[in-house]
Design a protein around this motif. Structure first.
Motif, PDB file in Angstrom:
ATOM      1  N   TYR A  39       4.078   0.662  15.036  1.00  0.00           N
ATOM      2  CA  TYR A  39       2.512   0.483  15.140  1.00  0.00           C
ATOM      3  C   TYR A  39       1.629   2.202  14.247  1.00  0.00           C
ATOM      4  N   GLU A  40       2.443   3.184  14.791  1.00  0.00           N
ATOM      5  CA  GLU A  40       1.344   4.189  13.728  1.00  0.00           C
ATOM      6  C   GLU A  40       2.322   4.104  12.086  1.00  0.00           C
ATOM      7  N   ASP A  41       2.554   3.065  12.175  1.00  0.00           N
ATOM      8  CA  ASP A  41       2.847   3.280  10.270  1.00  0.00           C
ATOM      9  C   ASP A  41       2.160   2.365   9.718  1.00  0.00           C
ATOM     10  N   ARG A  42       1.542   0.965  10.453  1.00  0.00           N
ATOM     11  CA  ARG A  42       1.098  -0.715  10.300  1.00  0.00           C
ATOM     12  C   ARG A  42       0.044   0.357   9.935  1.00  0.00           C
ATOM     13  N   THR A  43      -0.947   0.857  10.143  1.00  0.00           N
ATOM     14  CA  THR A  43      -2.172   1.273   8.487  1.00  0.00           C
ATOM     15  C   THR A  43      -1.868   1.305   7.103  1.00  0.00           C
ATOM     16  N   ALA A  44      -1.337   2.199   6.756  1.00  0.00           N
ATOM     17  CA  ALA A  44      -0.788   2.283   5.680  1.00  0.00           C
ATOM     18  C   ALA A  44      -0.208   1.411   4.721  1.00  0.00           C
ATOM     19  N   TRP A  45       0.780   0.781   5.894  1.00  0.00           N
ATOM     20  CA  TRP A  45       1.077  -1.265   4.883  1.00  0.00           C
ATOM     21  C   TRP A  45       0.314  -1.605   4.791  1.00  0.00           C
ATOM     22  N   ALA A  46      -1.040  -1.914   5.849  1.00  0.00           N
ATOM     23  CA  ALA A  46      -1.709  -3.139   6.032  1.00  0.00           C
ATOM     24  C   ALA A  46      -2.726  -3.011   4.534  1.00  0.00           C
ATOM     25  N   ARG A  47      -2.978  -0.808   4.711  1.00  0.00           N
ATOM     26  CA  ARG A  47      -3.571  -0.964   3.381  1.00  0.00           C
ATOM     27  C   ARG A  47      -3.120  -0.952   2.229  1.00  0.00           C
ATOM     28  N   ARG A  48      -2.015  -1.083   1.911  1.00  0.00           N
ATOM     29  CA  ARG A  48      -1.695  -1.168   0.858  1.00  0.00           C
ATOM     30  C   ARG A  48      -1.804  -2.251   0.384  1.00  0.00           C
ATOM     31  N   GLU A  74      -9.508   0.893  15.468  1.00  0.00           N
ATOM     32  CA  GLU A  74      -9.090   1.160  14.329  1.00  0.00           C
ATOM     33  C   GLU A  74      -8.302   0.193  13.277  1.00  0.00           C
ATOM     34  N   VAL A  75      -7.776  -1.111  14.025  1.00  0.00           N
ATOM     35  CA  VAL A  75      -8.325  -2.168  13.056  1.00  0.00           C
ATOM     36  C   VAL A  75      -9.322  -3.140  12.638  1.00  0.00           C
ATOM     37  N   PHE A  76     -10.855  -2.624  13.303  1.00  0.00           N
ATOM     38  CA  PHE A  76     -11.306  -3.799  13.140  1.00  0.00           C
ATOM     39  C   PHE A  76     -11.982  -2.868  11.769  1.00  0.00           C
ATOM     40  N   ALA A  77     -11.595  -1.653  11.593  1.00  0.00           N
ATOM     41  CA  ALA A  77     -12.396  -0.911  10.256  1.00  0.00           C
ATOM     42  C   ALA A  77     -12.115  -1.458   9.177  1.00  0.00           C
ATOM     43  N   LEU A  78     -10.426  -1.245   9.346  1.00  0.00           N
ATOM     44  CA  LEU A  78      -9.417  -1.702   8.183  1.00  0.00           C
ATOM     45  C   LEU A  78      -9.891  -2.227   7.717  1.00  0.00           C
ATOM     46  N   ALA A  79     -10.321  -3.817   8.620  1.00  0.00           N
ATOM     47  CA  ALA A  79     -10.218  -5.276   7.756  1.00  0.00           C
ATOM     48  C   ALA A  79     -12.036  -5.332   7.121  1.00  0.00           C
ATOM     49  N   ARG A  80     -12.860  -4.353   7.333  1.00  0.00           N
ATOM     50  CA  ARG A  80     -13.958  -4.401   6.946  1.00  0.00           C
ATOM     51  C   ARG A  80     -14.502  -3.549   5.770  1.00  0.00           C
ATOM     52  N   GLU A  81     -13.295  -2.434   5.760  1.00  0.00           N
ATOM     53  CA  GLU A  81     -13.569  -1.664   5.070  1.00  0.00           C
ATOM     54  C   GLU A  81     -12.990  -2.658   3.493  1.00  0.00           C
ATOM     55  N   PHE A  82     -12.319  -3.889   3.584  1.00  0.00           N
ATOM     56  CA  PHE A  82     -11.724  -4.969   2.631  1.00  0.00           C
ATOM     57  C   PHE A  82     -12.237  -5.699   2.741  1.00  0.00           C
ATOM     58  N   GLY A  83     -13.220  -6.313   3.349  1.00  0.00           N
ATOM     59  CA  GLY A  83     -14.303  -7.041   3.410  1.00  0.00           C
ATOM     60  C   GLY A  83     -13.232  -8.665   4.352  1.00  0.00           C
ATOM     61  N   ALA A  84     -12.164  -8.103   5.244  1.00  0.00           N
ATOM     62  CA  ALA A  84     -11.784  -8.917   5.349  1.00  0.00           C
ATOM     63  C   ALA A  84     -11.713  -9.696   7.083  1.00  0.00           C
TER      64      ALA A  84
END
Length: 444
Positions: A163-172, A204-214
């Protein structure tokens, strides 16, 4: 005027706001977009098409939209029947950890796409591991798939990514996706559930999604046991928890939403959060019946989903239409969910639930050309007095004759044109034969 495709004859059920039905209608398509809808006699005079579909004696309707599924679960169809949701998860999570790889997902999705195209399903929102493999198969077939990175904090994720590595992977992944997303699609982030992700992780996951308008898609309130589990861990029910964290909104689609309170329904309405209703899966797993009439009364957008082919055993959205139109009448009100409403949930409302109501879900000028031609010749479809009734109560997926996605004919006269279904079946069955123990063993 030259166009790519002209579908003419038969009855055209536009599913526009007025519920317009055109007898002996036609649809002109160019560049994947609907450029005209009207009487066949007018459009056939005005347009010269490179490809024509004669829909005489048929019903033409928008492509069906599957707003919640796990396509690669075709791999395990029939391996977790007659169990509770928790029993289902126990089996499936173990098999997934042991069996899944990009090649397995690709083979399973190839079969799922073939099944979906045959059933008149033109797009799906797919939450699963190795989404890149699924997306590659769908694009090769010309089928509309909305997918993206999935977050689920489990000990042995099939992709081996902690899980700790998923955010960077998902952002890419998302950064690349927003540059290449096709018209009629959008980036998506999948947060599995409030019982596999902590409140901090969800935030954290929702914030990432909203960063990309997902779009954010999440399982929520699927049954009473799930609700109790989350409430014991965090002091709040799943939807209540999401609301308290400020995570609900018009960019969120909840899968299932079976066990809801009045205040939770009000929260969904207040925030513009949508719901993917999966009546077949919910009944088969004994989860209950989602309060769809109450959701609709509150103004909540409700689409239809099949869930995976393990919990529902098929990807038949038309079957979900029938179940949705029938099951809510069990309380004694035959008007609870009518035929038209059920069909809209599989088309226009499904598109709205995905945030794509301006691009998909109805046959109107300017929208993407996702459409289905349903053959009305069979005895069980005659006489065809009312198209909404025919679709909700009489039609079967086997009645679908032609399927068009983005203006491209993926099935014509019941023959798939962009995918070898025999090879798809053989490929998946070969995979199952190669690993018989992995899909047969049931945990003790």
């Amino acid at each position: 005027m030259s166009v790519d495709l002209l579908v003419h004859g038969g009855d055209v059920l536009t599913v526009d706001d007025a519920g317009t039905v055109l007898r002996d209608g036609a649809i002109a398509v160019d560049g994947g977009e609907i450029v005209a809808v009207g009487p066949a006699r007018h459009l056939r005079t005005r347009y010269a098409a490179r490809t024509e579909i004669d829909a005489g004696g048929c019903l033409v309707l928008p492509g069906l939209i599957n707003t919640h599924t796990h396509l690669a679960m075709t791999l395990l169809r029939g391996r977790a029947d007659d169990v509770t949701l928790q029993g289902f998860l126990e089996r499936v999570l173990r098999w997934e950890a042991d069996l899944l790889a990009p090649e397995a997902v690709a083979a399973a999705v190839r079969l799922a796409v073939a099944e979906s195209v045959r059933a008149g399903v033109t797009s799906a929102l797919d939450m699963y591991w190795f989404h890149e493999a699924a997306e590659r198969v769908a694009r090769e077939a010309g089928w509309r798939l909305l997918t993206g990175p999935t977050f689920m904090d489990v000990p042995e994720p099939p992709d081996g990514l902690a899980y700790e590595d998923r955010t960077a992977w998902a952002r890419r992944d998302l950064a690349a996706r927003v540059k290449s997303v096709r018209d009629g699609e959008r980036p998506v982030v999948f947060a599995h559930s409030a019982y596999t992700l902590s409140p901090d992780q969800l935030t954290e996951v929702f914030a990432l999604a909203r960063e990309f308008g997902a779009l954010v898609h999440i399982h929520a309130a699927e049954n009473a046991t799930e609700v109790a589990t989350v409430e014991v861990k965090y002091g709040k029910r799943p939807v209540e928890l999401l609301d308290s964290l400020g995570l609900l909104g018009p960019d969120v689609l909840l899968a299932h939403a079976v066990d809801l309170t009045g205040p939770e329904i009000a929260a969904l309405s207040r925030t513009g959060t949508a719901v993917a209703h999966c009546p077949v899966s919910n009944l088969k797993l004994g989860c209950g019946i989602a309060p769809v009439p109450r959701l609709l009364s509150a103004g909540v957008t409700v689409g239809l989903g099949t869930d995976g082919a393990v919990s529902s055993n098929s990807l038949d959205v038309l079957g979900a239409v029938r179940q949705a139109a029938l099951v809510h009448k069990a309380g004694g009100d035959p008007t609870a969910v009518g035929a038209e409403q059920a069909v809209r949930m599989a088309t226009a409302e499904g598109a709205r639930a995905l945030g794509l109501g301006d691009r998909l879900g109805s046959l109107e000028v300017g929208k993407r050309a996702d459409l289905v031609v349903l053959d009305l010749a069979a005895p069980h479809l005659r006489p065809a007095h009312d198209p909404w009734s025919t679709l909700a109560y009489a039609a079967h997926s086997s009645d679908v004759r032609d399927t068009v996605v983005d203006g491209r004919v993926l099935m014509r006269d019941r023959v798939l044109t962009t995918l070898d279904e025999r090879a798809a079946i053989a490929g998946l069955e070969e995979l199952v034969r190669a690993h018989p123990g992995r899909t047969a063993d049931v945990p003790g």
